[in-house]
Design an enzyme around this catalytic site. Sequence first.
Site, PDB file in Angstrom:
ATOM      1  N   ASP A  79     -29.923  32.495 -16.132  1.00  0.00           N
ATOM      2  CA  ASP A  79     -29.138  31.877 -15.064  1.00  0.00           C
ATOM      3  C   ASP A  79     -28.550  33.012 -14.232  1.00  0.00           C
ATOM      4  O   ASP A  79     -27.889  33.906 -14.786  1.00  0.00           O
ATOM      5  CB  ASP A  79     -27.994  31.035 -15.633  1.00  0.00           C
ATOM      6  CG  ASP A  79     -28.459  29.741 -16.281  1.00  0.00           C
ATOM      7  OD1 ASP A  79     -29.681  29.522 -16.395  1.00  0.00           O
ATOM      8  OD2 ASP A  79     -27.593  28.940 -16.671  1.00  0.00           O
ATOM      9  N   HIS A 138     -34.418  35.533 -21.628  1.00  0.00           N
ATOM     10  CA  HIS A 138     -35.627  34.962 -22.209  1.00  0.00           C
ATOM     11  C   HIS A 138     -36.876  35.589 -21.584  1.00  0.00           C
ATOM     12  O   HIS A 138     -36.820  36.139 -20.480  1.00  0.00           O
ATOM     13  CB  HIS A 138     -35.667  33.453 -21.958  1.00  0.00           C
ATOM     14  CG  HIS A 138     -34.508  32.701 -22.538  1.00  0.00           C
ATOM     15  ND1 HIS A 138     -34.616  31.917 -23.667  1.00  0.00           N
ATOM     16  CD2 HIS A 138     -33.212  32.618 -22.142  1.00  0.00           C
ATOM     17  CE1 HIS A 138     -33.435  31.376 -23.937  1.00  0.00           C
ATOM     18  NE2 HIS A 138     -32.567  31.787 -23.031  1.00  0.00           N
ATOM     19  N   SER A 241     -23.854  40.569 -16.148  1.00  0.00           N
ATOM     20  CA  SER A 241     -24.539  41.820 -15.843  1.00  0.00           C
ATOM     21  C   SER A 241     -25.755  41.542 -14.972  1.00  0.00           C
ATOM     22  O   SER A 241     -25.795  40.536 -14.264  1.00  0.00           O
ATOM     23  CB  SER A 241     -24.919  42.564 -17.114  1.00  0.00           C
ATOM     24  OG  SER A 241     -25.209  43.922 -16.800  1.00  0.00           O
TER      25      SER A 241
END
Length: 273
Positions: A79, A138, A241
Amino acid sequence: MNQHITSAMSQAFGRFASKEHKKYFQNIINRSYVRMMGLDMSEFDAPDTYPTLNALFTRKFRHKRSFSSDPKDMISPCDSLITECGKIEDDTALQIKGMRYSVDEVLGEGISDDAKKSIHNGTFVNFYLSPRDYHRYHAPIDMQVLHAVHIPGKLYPVNIPSLKKQVNLFIENERVVLECLSGEGKRFFMILVGALNVGKMVVSFEPRIQTNSNALNPSQYSYRELYLSKGDDFGCFMMGSTIVMLCEQEMVEFGISTGHKVSFAQTIGRLTF
């Protein structure tokens, strides 16, 4: 090289975020963070169920998100906000509009010259994860991991104001560089960039990588048969980050633009094999 003050500050914050406080106080911390940052908890357990602030940061979904099963579809690894994306010009990419950096330098000395050259004139995407975002990352496609390089460094903030004023931020900050191959043998890199208050960057398949520590020298790890399937969870940031993705020429056609907000599992591009 002495430890930079940003690293010392981040270690102190990491100790606080990892501490399991008394239940009533932890609940106050968690609820306050959710409210202050505007976290959407609809896909996650209630804030009171997390024993530490880091556990809340690194929360997992109650139910897995679905994504395209088409092997040509690349999904977002996280995200995030797309702060920049586009073409790598020779070995130069954009940190943000008007601020350039060398991809050879951000990859560091642990990556071979031939591997670096393979992405010259390729494509890049910068994914910025704010403190309110889901913090796990991911695999964007079925992929093989060839090398992991941990490069210690500073921990400047990576938000938009910092990207605009801090020259070579991606090069100076601590990072973990993953050298990967697609199923068709196209090379790409995923670079996990540390930031202020990031307690740790966790790489689940390589526990020897210990970020935001007292390490001063780069460390390198090579793999012969390390494969990740699209969607596999392989670690997390313990705060917001950035992930930088650098891809070989003619590997992928991205369907995203600078300023787009993307979600993990969303299709963001199409492999061109």
